[in-house]
Design an enzyme around this catalytic site. Sequence first.
Site, PDB file in Angstrom:
ATOM      1  N   PHE A 137      31.862 -17.386  17.207  1.00  0.00           N
ATOM      2  CA  PHE A 137      32.388 -16.093  16.781  1.00  0.00           C
ATOM      3  C   PHE A 137      31.529 -14.921  17.237  1.00  0.00           C
ATOM      4  O   PHE A 137      31.936 -13.778  17.123  1.00  0.00           O
ATOM      5  CB  PHE A 137      32.499 -16.080  15.256  1.00  0.00           C
ATOM      6  N   LYS A 138      30.323 -15.223  17.726  1.00  0.00           N
ATOM      7  CA  LYS A 138      29.372 -14.150  17.970  1.00  0.00           C
ATOM      8  C   LYS A 138      29.759 -13.308  19.195  1.00  0.00           C
ATOM      9  O   LYS A 138      30.505 -13.770  20.069  1.00  0.00           O
ATOM     10  CB  LYS A 138      27.968 -14.750  18.168  1.00  0.00           C
TER      11      LYS A 138
END
Length: 443
Positions: A197-198
């Site tokens: 998700f980063k």
Amino acid sequence: MAEKLAIDDGTPVLQRSDYKNWPIITDDDRRLVNEVLDSGILAGGTAPQVSALEKAWAQYTGAKYCLTTTSGTAALHMALAAVGVGPGDEVITSAFTFLASASCALHQNAIPVFVDIDARTYNMDPAKLEAVINERTKAIIPVHIQGLPADLDPIMEIARKHNLYVIEDACQAHGATYKGRKVGTFGDIGTFSLNNFKNLCGGEGGLFITDSETYLNKGVLIRCFGDEVDEVSHRRLYNASILGYMYRNQELPAALAHAQLMHLDERNEARIANANYLTRELSKIPGVIPPYCPPECKHVYFLYNVRFDPRVAGVDCEPRRFRIAVEKALYKEGALVGQWQTRPVPGQDLFQSKLGYGGSSYPWVVNEAKGIKYTYNLDDYPVTNELCDTYTIVHGIHPPNSTALIDKIVVAFHKVFSNLGQTLSHADDAIYPGADGKLYGTG
Ligand SMILES: Cc1ncc(COP(=O)(O)O)c(C=O)c1O
């Protein structure tokens, strides 16, 4: 006549199909990943993609050295081990963060200590830092929360004054800057996560940066079982000189992260543009408090946080109840909103029970045996408590989402805030399922 909210079976403003997924995959990703498959080299501490990512990330951040790891958590643990934090040492971090900013200290048999946050930035409040420093304190872990740099000047000054190590938890803040300089380069070591998700994603993985050759060399040892390598032949000697772990990254995630890095700045700019646009629009709604970014910082909006104030919205409602009611109504309108951390980290059972190793009260007992008591009292974190009662995350801020999506999110907010009577009539209904972090980008 009042508009019928989706929570009352009206038509939702948004559909799931309005949201585009993260990460964005292009031919750059396919090319580098295929290079790995074609090369037949899948792993190795100095394998080609691992080395290329390390070189590129050092160059991007301005750090002298970089090591890639299996995760951000591994990078944090490696950092504490590299500077020599050990049993009974205290490590200070923020009360509003992800567990790993604190559990990395437990992994080194050190004791996490928490400080409350600033009410505007949600980052560690430097004014509250000195009160928790004592002769056992060894390190500070400032966290650049949700993509916003912590207030590094006063934190670094306090660290220098008390001779403490600083390990930056930049796991949520790839490319963020403080006074024009990239986060991760202020402390002794900077750490980043590469999870799915980063802002910079390799699927899973982590990064460890430093300007110190000593910490680099320690990091290399710790990352690979503590095994020494022969200086001339570069062969592993299978002789562990210190306690190490298996924190080596692999070629496929390293290649993916390297390809993603080629687009990091452009994608961060798109996040910032979406966030600024949303902030401008939400600021017009009384009772909605968009995120704040101090002028000396570049916020890269890993997460977009809004808070709600029922008094300013003109209703008489307990703040937590108000937030839940609004969140539920927005969610039913199709806006992907929902909380990330639901309480201060010291409020998690691990810290309340202090059953660190599943039954023993190690490592706290190291100091408690000497008469030092550790209680994680939630009253010590009033600002974090208040934030956890009143905030939600608005998902979808990342590209390829654009103003087309943000406009619809804004419509959903206006619809709910123009119908607060209807919204609050559902405050006591069963809790909605929550935004689906797996699909839409939390970490
Ligand atoms: C603030 C913070 N620190 C540390 C971590 C740990 O990173 P990882 O999941 O890669 O171990 C995360 C990941 O979500 C994080 O958000």
